[in-house]
Design an enzyme around this catalytic site. Structure first.
Site, PDB file in Angstrom:
ATOM      1  CB  ILE A   1      -8.238  -1.894   5.013  1.00 15.26           C
ATOM      2  CG1 ILE A   1      -6.841  -2.483   4.775  1.00 15.26           C
ATOM      3  CG2 ILE A   1      -8.437  -1.513   6.477  1.00 15.26           C
ATOM      4  CD1 ILE A   1      -6.310  -3.390   5.828  1.00 15.26           C
TER       5      ILE A   1
ATOM      6  CD  GLN B   1     -13.822  -7.473   0.556  1.00 15.50           C
ATOM      7  OE1 GLN B   1     -13.961  -6.316   0.915  1.00 15.50           O
ATOM      8  NE2 GLN B   1     -14.529  -8.473   1.048  1.00 15.50           N
TER       9      GLN B   1
ATOM     10  CB  SER C   1     -13.180  -3.042   1.892  1.00 13.33           C
ATOM     11  OG  SER C   1     -14.176  -3.672   2.681  1.00 13.33           O
TER      12      SER C   1
ATOM     13  CG  HIS D   1      -9.613 -11.481   7.211  1.00  7.48           C
ATOM     14  ND1 HIS D   1     -10.636 -11.611   6.312  1.00  7.48           N
ATOM     15  CD2 HIS D   1      -9.810 -10.260   7.777  1.00  7.48           C
ATOM     16  CE1 HIS D   1     -11.419 -10.537   6.339  1.00  7.48           C
ATOM     17  NE2 HIS D   1     -10.928  -9.697   7.218  1.00  7.48           N
TER      18      HIS D   1
ATOM     19  CE1 TYR E   1     -15.439  -9.759   4.073  1.00 10.63           C
ATOM     20  CE2 TYR E   1     -15.765  -7.429   4.499  1.00 10.63           C
ATOM     21  CZ  TYR E   1     -15.039  -8.587   4.679  1.00 10.63           C
ATOM     22  OH  TYR E   1     -13.915  -8.579   5.456  1.00 10.63           O
TER      23      TYR E   1
ATOM     24  CE  LYS F   1      -8.115 -10.521   1.527  1.00 11.28           C
ATOM     25  NZ  LYS F   1      -8.605 -10.416   2.884  1.00 11.28           N
TER      26      LYS F   1
ATOM     27  CB  THR G   1     -13.542 -11.729   1.460  1.00 17.70           C
ATOM     28  OG1 THR G   1     -12.678 -10.746   0.880  1.00 17.70           O
ATOM     29  CG2 THR G   1     -12.971 -12.172   2.798  1.00 17.70           C
TER      30      THR G   1
HETATM   31  C1  FNR Z   1      -8.951  -6.279   6.980  1.00 19.46           C
HETATM   32  N1  FNR Z   1      -9.075  -7.274   6.008  1.00 19.46           N
HETATM   33  C2  FNR Z   1     -10.171  -7.289   5.172  1.00 19.46           C
HETATM   34  N2  FNR Z   1     -10.258  -8.214   4.176  1.00 19.46           N
HETATM   35  C3  FNR Z   1     -11.296  -8.198   3.317  1.00 19.46           C
HETATM   36  O1  FNR Z   1     -11.346  -9.039   2.427  1.00 19.46           O
HETATM   37  N3  FNR Z   1     -12.273  -7.248   3.441  1.00 19.46           N
HETATM   38  C4  FNR Z   1     -12.263  -6.310   4.404  1.00 19.46           C
HETATM   39  O2  FNR Z   1     -13.143  -5.462   4.480  1.00 19.46           O
HETATM   40  C5  FNR Z   1     -11.195  -6.345   5.343  1.00 19.46           C
HETATM   41  N4  FNR Z   1     -11.144  -5.467   6.375  1.00 19.46           N
HETATM   42  C6  FNR Z   1     -10.018  -5.374   7.166  1.00 19.46           C
HETATM   43  C7  FNR Z   1      -9.921  -4.374   8.131  1.00 19.46           C
HETATM   44  C8  FNR Z   1      -8.747  -4.237   8.871  1.00 19.46           C
HETATM   45  C9  FNR Z   1      -8.642  -3.134   9.885  1.00 19.46           C
HETATM   46  C10 FNR Z   1      -7.666  -5.104   8.648  1.00 19.46           C
HETATM   47  C11 FNR Z   1      -6.364  -4.932   9.390  1.00 19.46           C
HETATM   48  C12 FNR Z   1      -7.782  -6.120   7.722  1.00 19.46           C
HETATM   49  C13 FNR Z   1      -7.978  -8.228   5.775  1.00 19.46           C
HETATM   50  C14 FNR Z   1      -6.954  -7.654   4.810  1.00 19.46           C
HETATM   51  O3  FNR Z   1      -7.446  -7.640   3.496  1.00 19.46           O
HETATM   52  C15 FNR Z   1      -5.667  -8.481   4.820  1.00 19.46           C
HETATM   53  O4  FNR Z   1      -5.983  -9.825   4.604  1.00 19.46           O
HETATM   54  C16 FNR Z   1      -4.899  -8.312   6.130  1.00 19.46           C
HETATM   55  O5  FNR Z   1      -4.834  -6.950   6.473  1.00 19.46           O
HETATM   56  C17 FNR Z   1      -3.504  -8.869   6.049  1.00 19.46           C
HETATM   57  O6  FNR Z   1      -2.877  -8.842   7.283  1.00 19.46           O
HETATM   58  P1  FNR Z   1      -1.792  -7.727   7.691  1.00 19.46           P
HETATM   59  O7  FNR Z   1      -0.621  -7.933   6.784  1.00 19.46           O
HETATM   60  O8  FNR Z   1      -2.436  -6.402   7.505  1.00 19.46           O
HETATM   61  O9  FNR Z   1      -1.504  -8.004   9.129  1.00 19.46           O
END
Ligand code: FNR
Length: 368
Positions: free
Chosen positions: A81, A133, A111, A266, A135, A242, A161
Protein backbone atom coordinates in the site's frame (compact mmCIF):
# COMPACT_ATOMS: atom_id res chain seq x y z
CA UNK A 1 -9.17 -9.89 25.20
CA UNK A 2 -11.20 -7.39 23.23
CA UNK A 3 -9.96 -6.60 19.72
CA UNK A 4 -8.51 -3.11 19.25
CA UNK A 5 -10.69 -2.39 16.22
CA UNK A 6 -13.92 -3.93 14.83
CA UNK A 7 -13.52 -7.50 13.57
CA UNK A 8 -15.88 -7.18 10.60
CA UNK A 9 -15.00 -5.14 7.53
CA UNK A 10 -18.23 -3.14 7.30
CA UNK A 11 -17.89 -1.73 10.84
CA UNK A 12 -14.14 -1.28 10.41
CA UNK A 13 -14.63 0.76 7.24
CA UNK A 14 -17.42 2.83 8.81
CA UNK A 15 -15.19 3.65 11.78
CA UNK A 16 -12.24 4.52 9.52
CA UNK A 17 -14.53 6.69 7.43
CA UNK A 18 -15.42 8.72 10.49
CA UNK A 19 -11.84 8.94 11.73
CA UNK A 20 -9.78 9.74 8.65
CA UNK A 21 -9.26 13.20 7.14
CA UNK A 22 -11.25 13.41 3.86
CA UNK A 23 -8.21 13.44 1.54
CA UNK A 24 -6.73 10.34 3.17
CA UNK A 25 -10.07 8.53 3.11
CA UNK A 26 -10.72 9.25 -0.56
CA UNK A 27 -7.21 8.13 -1.44
CA UNK A 28 -7.43 4.79 0.38
CA UNK A 29 -11.10 3.99 -0.09
CA UNK A 30 -11.45 5.23 -3.65
CA UNK A 31 -11.05 3.30 -6.84
CA UNK A 32 -11.25 3.75 -10.55
CA UNK A 33 -14.16 5.17 -12.54
CA UNK A 34 -17.50 4.44 -10.90
CA UNK A 35 -15.71 1.75 -8.83
CA UNK A 36 -17.57 -1.10 -10.48
CA UNK A 37 -14.51 -3.36 -10.55
CA UNK A 38 -13.64 -2.48 -6.98
CA UNK A 39 -17.17 -3.40 -5.87
CA UNK A 40 -17.14 -6.58 -7.96
CA UNK A 41 -13.86 -7.68 -6.35
CA UNK A 42 -15.50 -8.01 -2.95
CA UNK A 43 -18.98 -8.99 -4.16
CA UNK A 44 -17.67 -11.88 -6.28
CA UNK A 45 -16.53 -13.76 -3.16
CA UNK A 46 -20.24 -14.23 -2.49
CA UNK A 47 -20.70 -16.50 -5.48
CA UNK A 48 -17.95 -18.90 -4.45
CA UNK A 49 -18.83 -21.48 -1.78
CA UNK A 50 -17.28 -24.43 -0.01
CA UNK A 51 -18.57 -27.83 1.09
CA UNK A 52 -17.73 -28.93 4.66
CA UNK A 53 -16.23 -32.31 5.52
CA UNK A 54 -17.26 -34.21 8.65
CA UNK A 55 -15.59 -36.69 11.01
CA UNK A 56 -12.17 -35.11 10.54
CA UNK A 57 -10.10 -34.32 13.62
CA UNK A 58 -9.52 -30.59 13.41
CA UNK A 59 -8.62 -29.92 17.02
CA UNK A 60 -5.29 -28.67 15.65
CA UNK A 61 -5.08 -26.70 12.42
CA UNK A 62 -1.97 -26.00 10.43
CA UNK A 63 -2.28 -22.80 8.40
CA UNK A 64 1.37 -22.74 7.43
CA UNK A 65 2.44 -22.44 3.84
CA UNK A 66 5.69 -22.55 1.91
CA UNK A 67 6.64 -19.64 -0.33
CA UNK A 68 10.02 -19.24 -2.06
CA UNK A 69 11.61 -21.59 0.48
CA UNK A 70 10.17 -19.64 3.42
CA UNK A 71 7.90 -21.38 5.88
CA UNK A 72 5.17 -18.87 6.62
CA UNK A 73 2.76 -19.31 9.55
CA UNK A 74 -0.23 -18.62 7.32
CA UNK A 75 -1.02 -17.75 3.70
CA UNK A 76 -1.84 -14.15 4.68
CA UNK A 77 0.48 -11.26 3.83
CA UNK A 78 0.09 -7.49 3.78
CA UNK A 79 -0.32 -6.23 0.21
CA UNK A 80 1.80 -3.24 -0.83
CA UNK A 81 0.00 0.00 0.00
CA UNK A 82 1.76 3.12 -1.21
CA UNK A 83 1.50 6.34 0.76
CA UNK A 84 0.80 4.27 3.89
CA UNK A 85 2.66 6.94 5.82
CA UNK A 86 -0.43 9.15 5.85
CA UNK A 87 -2.62 6.47 7.47
CA UNK A 88 -1.27 7.45 10.87
CA UNK A 89 -1.17 10.95 12.29
CA UNK A 90 2.61 10.94 12.75
CA UNK A 91 2.99 10.19 9.01
CA UNK A 92 5.02 7.07 9.83
CA UNK A 93 2.31 4.59 8.85
CA UNK A 94 4.89 2.57 6.93
CA UNK A 95 6.78 1.89 10.14
CA UNK A 96 3.50 1.09 11.93
CA UNK A 97 2.60 -1.40 9.19
CA UNK A 98 6.03 -3.00 9.56
CA UNK A 99 5.52 -3.18 13.32
CA UNK A 100 2.16 -4.89 12.77
CA UNK A 101 4.02 -7.41 10.64
CA UNK A 102 6.51 -8.00 13.46
CA UNK A 103 3.66 -8.34 15.99
CA UNK A 104 1.70 -10.88 13.97
CA UNK A 105 4.26 -12.74 11.84
CA UNK A 106 2.28 -11.70 8.77
CA UNK A 107 4.78 -10.66 6.06
CA UNK A 108 4.60 -7.12 4.74
CA UNK A 109 5.17 -6.30 1.11
CA UNK A 110 6.65 -2.81 1.41
CA UNK A 111 5.70 -0.37 -1.35
CA UNK A 112 8.19 1.76 -3.26
CA UNK A 113 6.01 4.78 -2.39
CA UNK A 114 6.95 5.12 1.23
CA UNK A 115 7.37 7.89 3.76
CA UNK A 116 10.26 6.04 5.38
CA UNK A 117 13.17 4.49 3.51
CA UNK A 118 12.93 0.77 2.86
CA UNK A 119 15.85 0.07 5.22
CA UNK A 120 13.97 1.58 8.17
CA UNK A 121 10.79 -0.28 7.22
CA UNK A 122 12.75 -3.57 7.07
CA UNK A 123 14.26 -2.92 10.50
CA UNK A 124 10.75 -2.62 12.03
CA UNK A 125 9.64 -5.98 10.63
CA UNK A 126 11.70 -7.87 13.22
CA UNK A 127 12.07 -11.56 12.41
CA UNK A 128 9.09 -11.61 10.06
CA UNK A 129 10.25 -11.92 6.45
CA UNK A 130 9.25 -9.10 4.13
CA UNK A 131 8.98 -8.48 0.40
CA UNK A 132 9.77 -5.34 -1.58
CA UNK A 133 7.34 -4.03 -4.20
CA UNK A 134 9.03 -2.22 -7.06
CA UNK A 135 7.47 0.53 -9.11
CA UNK A 136 10.03 0.37 -11.89
CA UNK A 137 11.40 3.84 -12.61
CA UNK A 138 12.24 4.91 -16.15
CA UNK A 139 15.87 5.24 -15.13
CA UNK A 140 17.22 1.67 -15.10
CA UNK A 141 20.14 2.59 -12.89
CA UNK A 142 17.71 3.89 -10.27
CA UNK A 143 15.65 0.68 -10.51
CA UNK A 144 18.77 -1.38 -9.97
CA UNK A 145 19.79 0.78 -7.03
CA UNK A 146 16.39 0.29 -5.33
CA UNK A 147 16.62 -3.46 -5.83
CA UNK A 148 20.19 -3.60 -4.50
CA UNK A 149 19.07 -1.68 -1.42
CA UNK A 150 16.12 -4.06 -0.93
CA UNK A 151 18.47 -7.04 -1.15
CA UNK A 152 20.89 -5.48 1.33
CA UNK A 153 18.03 -4.69 3.73
CA UNK A 154 17.02 -8.37 3.79
CA UNK A 155 13.79 -8.44 1.79
CA UNK A 156 13.04 -11.97 0.58
CA UNK A 157 11.42 -11.28 -2.81
CA UNK A 158 11.05 -8.51 -5.37
CA UNK A 159 7.48 -7.94 -6.47
CA UNK A 160 7.30 -5.86 -9.65
CA UNK A 161 3.94 -4.15 -10.14
CA UNK A 162 3.04 -4.14 -13.82
CA UNK A 163 -0.31 -2.36 -13.87
CA UNK A 164 0.72 1.11 -12.71
CA UNK A 165 3.13 2.85 -15.07
CA UNK A 166 0.52 5.61 -14.91
CA UNK A 167 -2.17 6.19 -12.27
CA UNK A 168 -5.71 5.13 -13.24
CA UNK A 169 -8.77 7.39 -13.59
CA UNK A 170 -9.71 8.01 -9.96
CA UNK A 171 -12.59 10.53 -9.79
CA UNK A 172 -12.47 10.97 -6.02
CA UNK A 173 -8.89 12.18 -6.23
CA UNK A 174 -9.34 14.03 -9.54
CA UNK A 175 -12.38 16.00 -8.30
CA UNK A 176 -10.47 17.29 -5.33
CA UNK A 177 -6.97 17.51 -6.89
CA UNK A 178 -5.98 15.05 -4.20
CA UNK A 179 -2.73 13.31 -5.08
CA UNK A 180 -1.02 12.53 -1.79
CA UNK A 181 2.04 11.10 -3.54
CA UNK A 182 2.75 14.52 -5.06
CA UNK A 183 3.17 16.07 -1.64
CA UNK A 184 6.62 14.55 -1.65
CA UNK A 185 6.50 13.15 1.85
CA UNK A 186 5.96 9.65 0.47
CA UNK A 187 8.94 9.65 -1.86
CA UNK A 188 11.56 8.76 0.74
CA UNK A 189 12.83 5.71 -1.14
CA UNK A 190 13.73 8.04 -3.99
CA UNK A 191 14.94 10.95 -1.89
CA UNK A 192 17.26 8.63 0.03
CA UNK A 193 18.62 6.95 -3.08
CA UNK A 194 22.18 7.80 -4.19
CA UNK A 195 21.32 7.42 -7.89
CA UNK A 196 18.23 9.64 -7.61
CA UNK A 197 20.11 12.25 -5.59
CA UNK A 198 23.00 12.32 -8.04
CA UNK A 199 20.62 13.54 -10.76
CA UNK A 200 19.47 16.59 -8.76
CA UNK A 201 21.05 20.04 -8.80
CA UNK A 202 20.24 20.44 -5.08
CA UNK A 203 19.39 17.74 -2.50
CA UNK A 204 15.63 17.18 -1.86
CA UNK A 205 15.99 18.71 1.63
CA UNK A 206 17.02 22.02 0.02
CA UNK A 207 14.74 22.01 -3.02
CA UNK A 208 11.81 19.64 -2.47
CA UNK A 209 9.78 21.02 -5.39
CA UNK A 210 12.53 20.23 -7.91
CA UNK A 211 12.95 16.78 -6.31
CA UNK A 212 9.22 16.05 -6.67
CA UNK A 213 9.36 17.16 -10.31
CA UNK A 214 12.34 14.88 -10.87
CA UNK A 215 10.40 12.02 -9.31
CA UNK A 216 7.34 12.67 -11.50
CA UNK A 217 9.62 12.59 -14.55
CA UNK A 218 11.17 9.28 -13.56
CA UNK A 219 8.14 7.39 -12.18
CA UNK A 220 6.57 4.65 -14.23
CA UNK A 221 8.60 2.86 -16.84
CA UNK A 222 6.42 1.29 -19.53
CA UNK A 223 7.39 -2.35 -19.18
CA UNK A 224 7.05 -4.87 -22.00
CA UNK A 225 8.04 -8.51 -22.28
CA UNK A 226 11.31 -7.33 -23.84
CA UNK A 227 12.24 -5.96 -20.39
CA UNK A 228 11.95 -9.37 -18.72
CA UNK A 229 15.60 -10.42 -19.24
CA UNK A 230 16.66 -7.15 -17.61
CA UNK A 231 14.18 -7.51 -14.73
CA UNK A 232 15.15 -11.14 -14.23
CA UNK A 233 18.85 -10.32 -14.35
CA UNK A 234 18.50 -7.54 -11.78
CA UNK A 235 18.25 -9.86 -8.78
CA UNK A 236 18.83 -13.36 -7.55
CA UNK A 237 15.87 -12.97 -5.19
CA UNK A 238 12.58 -14.55 -6.20
CA UNK A 239 10.95 -12.32 -8.82
CA UNK A 240 7.17 -11.94 -8.71
CA UNK A 241 5.06 -10.12 -11.30
CA UNK A 242 2.03 -8.32 -9.82
CA UNK A 243 -1.10 -7.63 -11.84
CA UNK A 244 -1.08 -10.72 -14.05
CA UNK A 245 -4.59 -12.05 -14.68
CA UNK A 246 -4.57 -13.62 -18.15
CA UNK A 247 -3.42 -17.26 -18.49
CA UNK A 248 -1.30 -16.43 -21.57
CA UNK A 249 0.54 -13.76 -19.58
CA UNK A 250 1.07 -16.28 -16.78
CA UNK A 251 2.73 -18.75 -19.15
CA UNK A 252 4.88 -16.08 -20.76
CA UNK A 253 6.01 -14.72 -17.39
CA UNK A 254 7.03 -18.18 -16.21
CA UNK A 255 8.82 -18.95 -19.49
CA UNK A 256 10.81 -15.75 -19.03
CA UNK A 257 11.87 -16.63 -15.49
CA UNK A 258 9.24 -15.31 -13.04
CA UNK A 259 9.30 -17.22 -9.74
CA UNK A 260 5.80 -16.17 -8.73
CA UNK A 261 2.63 -14.82 -10.29
CA UNK A 262 0.62 -12.22 -8.37
CA UNK A 263 -2.99 -12.23 -9.55
CA UNK A 264 -4.49 -8.83 -8.70
CA UNK A 265 -6.34 -5.96 -10.31
CA UNK A 266 -4.90 -3.46 -7.83
CA UNK A 267 -8.13 -3.46 -5.84
CA UNK A 268 -9.97 -1.84 -8.75
CA UNK A 269 -7.82 1.30 -8.51
CA UNK A 270 -6.22 1.08 -11.93
CA UNK A 271 -8.60 -0.16 -14.63
CA UNK A 272 -12.36 -0.01 -14.17
CA UNK A 273 -14.47 -2.51 -16.10
CA UNK A 274 -12.29 -5.52 -15.39
CA UNK A 275 -13.91 -8.62 -13.96
CA UNK A 276 -13.44 -9.49 -10.30
CA UNK A 277 -9.94 -10.71 -9.45
CA UNK A 278 -11.18 -13.81 -7.62
CA UNK A 279 -13.00 -14.90 -10.79
CA UNK A 280 -9.70 -14.76 -12.70
CA UNK A 281 -7.78 -16.72 -10.08
CA UNK A 282 -8.72 -20.27 -11.24
CA UNK A 283 -7.45 -19.58 -14.78
CA UNK A 284 -4.23 -18.10 -13.42
CA UNK A 285 -3.65 -21.05 -11.07
CA UNK A 286 -4.21 -23.56 -13.84
CA UNK A 287 -1.76 -21.81 -16.17
CA UNK A 288 0.83 -21.38 -13.41
CA UNK A 289 1.17 -25.12 -12.73
CA UNK A 290 3.70 -25.54 -9.93
CA UNK A 291 4.68 -21.83 -9.85
CA UNK A 292 3.20 -20.20 -6.73
CA UNK A 293 0.33 -17.79 -7.20
CA UNK A 294 -0.15 -14.84 -4.87
CA UNK A 295 -3.55 -13.17 -4.84
CA UNK A 296 -5.25 -9.98 -3.68
CA UNK A 297 -8.19 -7.69 -4.45
CA UNK A 298 -11.35 -7.97 -2.42
CA UNK A 299 -10.12 -9.89 0.65
CA UNK A 300 -12.23 -8.64 3.54
CA UNK A 301 -12.34 -11.60 5.96
CA UNK A 302 -10.84 -14.91 6.97
CA UNK A 303 -13.52 -16.64 4.93
CA UNK A 304 -12.29 -14.78 1.82
CA UNK A 305 -8.73 -15.94 2.56
CA UNK A 306 -9.81 -19.57 2.72
CA UNK A 307 -11.84 -19.26 -0.47
CA UNK A 308 -8.80 -17.84 -2.29
CA UNK A 309 -6.67 -20.74 -0.99
CA UNK A 310 -9.39 -23.19 -2.07
CA UNK A 311 -9.13 -21.71 -5.56
CA UNK A 312 -5.38 -22.28 -5.59
CA UNK A 313 -3.68 -19.19 -4.13
CA UNK A 314 -0.45 -19.98 -2.27
CA UNK A 315 -0.46 -16.63 -0.49
CA UNK A 316 -3.25 -14.10 0.00
CA UNK A 317 -2.81 -10.35 0.33
CA UNK A 318 -4.86 -8.16 2.63
CA UNK A 319 -4.96 -4.51 1.50
CA UNK A 320 -7.49 -1.90 2.56
CA UNK A 321 -8.53 -3.67 5.79
CA UNK A 322 -5.09 -3.29 7.39
CA UNK A 323 -4.91 0.34 6.23
CA UNK A 324 -8.12 1.03 8.11
CA UNK A 325 -6.63 -0.74 11.12
CA UNK A 326 -3.60 1.56 10.93
CA UNK A 327 -5.87 4.58 10.72
CA UNK A 328 -7.82 3.55 13.82
CA UNK A 329 -5.07 2.16 16.00
CA UNK A 330 -1.62 2.38 14.41
CA UNK A 331 0.46 -0.80 14.54
CA UNK A 332 -1.85 -2.37 17.15
CA UNK A 333 -4.90 -1.55 15.04
CA UNK A 334 -3.44 -3.16 11.93
CA UNK A 335 -2.28 -6.15 13.98
CA UNK A 336 -5.79 -6.48 15.39
CA UNK A 337 -7.28 -6.56 11.87
CA UNK A 338 -4.80 -9.23 10.78
CA UNK A 339 -5.39 -11.31 13.90
CA UNK A 340 -9.16 -11.19 13.36
CA UNK A 341 -8.75 -12.34 9.76
CA UNK A 342 -6.42 -15.17 10.84
CA UNK A 343 -8.69 -16.21 13.70
CA UNK A 344 -11.73 -16.39 11.43
CA UNK A 345 -9.77 -18.39 8.84
CA UNK A 346 -8.54 -20.80 11.51
CA UNK A 347 -12.00 -21.26 13.01
CA UNK A 348 -13.53 -21.78 9.58
CA UNK A 349 -11.02 -24.56 8.90
CA UNK A 350 -11.88 -26.10 12.28
CA UNK A 351 -15.61 -26.24 11.67
CA UNK A 352 -15.34 -27.10 7.99
CA UNK A 353 -13.15 -30.15 8.59
CA UNK A 354 -10.04 -28.77 6.87
CA UNK A 355 -7.00 -29.35 9.12
CA UNK A 356 -4.45 -28.01 6.59
CA UNK A 357 -4.30 -25.72 3.58
CA UNK A 358 -3.81 -28.83 1.44
CA UNK A 359 -7.18 -30.02 2.73
CA UNK A 360 -8.66 -26.63 1.84
CA UNK A 361 -7.26 -26.92 -1.70
CA UNK A 362 -8.48 -30.50 -2.02
CA UNK A 363 -11.98 -29.44 -0.97
CA UNK A 364 -11.94 -26.55 -3.43
CA UNK A 365 -14.66 -23.96 -3.91
CA UNK A 366 -17.58 -24.01 -6.28
CA UNK A 367 -19.32 -21.27 -8.17
CA UNK A 368 -22.81 -20.99 -6.76
C1 FNR B 1 -2.65 0.04 -3.27
N1 FNR B 1 -2.05 -0.94 -4.07
C2 FNR B 1 -0.72 -0.84 -4.40
N2 FNR B 1 -0.12 -1.83 -5.12
C3 FNR B 1 1.20 -1.77 -5.40
O1 FNR B 1 1.72 -2.68 -6.04
N3 FNR B 1 1.94 -0.71 -4.97
C4 FNR B 1 1.42 0.32 -4.27
O2 FNR B 1 2.11 1.25 -3.88
C5 FNR B 1 0.02 0.28 -4.01
N4 FNR B 1 -0.59 1.30 -3.36
C6 FNR B 1 -1.90 1.18 -2.93
C7 FNR B 1 -2.47 2.18 -2.14
C8 FNR B 1 -3.77 2.01 -1.65
C9 FNR B 1 -4.36 3.08 -0.77
C10 FNR B 1 -4.49 0.85 -1.95
C11 FNR B 1 -5.87 0.62 -1.37
C12 FNR B 1 -3.94 -0.12 -2.76
C13 FNR B 1 -2.80 -2.16 -4.43
C14 FNR B 1 -2.69 -3.22 -3.35
O3 FNR B 1 -1.41 -3.80 -3.33
C15 FNR B 1 -3.71 -4.33 -3.56
O4 FNR B 1 -3.59 -4.82 -4.86
C16 FNR B 1 -5.13 -3.85 -3.29
O5 FNR B 1 -5.17 -3.11 -2.10
C17 FNR B 1 -6.11 -4.99 -3.20
O6 FNR B 1 -7.42 -4.52 -3.11
P1 FNR B 1 -8.23 -4.47 -1.73
O7 FNR B 1 -8.40 -5.89 -1.29
O8 FNR B 1 -7.42 -3.67 -0.77
O9 FNR B 1 -9.51 -3.78 -2.08
Amino acid sequence: ILPTVPVDFATLEKRAQAALPPHVLSYVQGGCGDEWTQDQNAAAFRHWGMVPRMMVDCTRRDLSTELFGLKLPSPVFMAPIGVTGIMTQDLHGDLAAAKASALTGVPLCASTLSNDPLEKVAAEQGDTPGFFQLYTPRNKELAESLVRRAEAAGYKAIIVTLDTWVTGWRPRDLNTANFPQLRGAVLMNYFSDPVFRSGLAKPPEQDPVAAIQAWAAVFGKVLTWDDMPWLRGMTKLPLVLKGICHPDDVRRAIDLGADGIYCSNHGGRQANGGIAAIDMLPGVVEAAGSTPVLFDSGIRSGTDVIKAVALGARAVGVGRPYSYGLALGGAEGAASVLRAILAEADLLMAVNGYPTLDAVRAAGAQRT
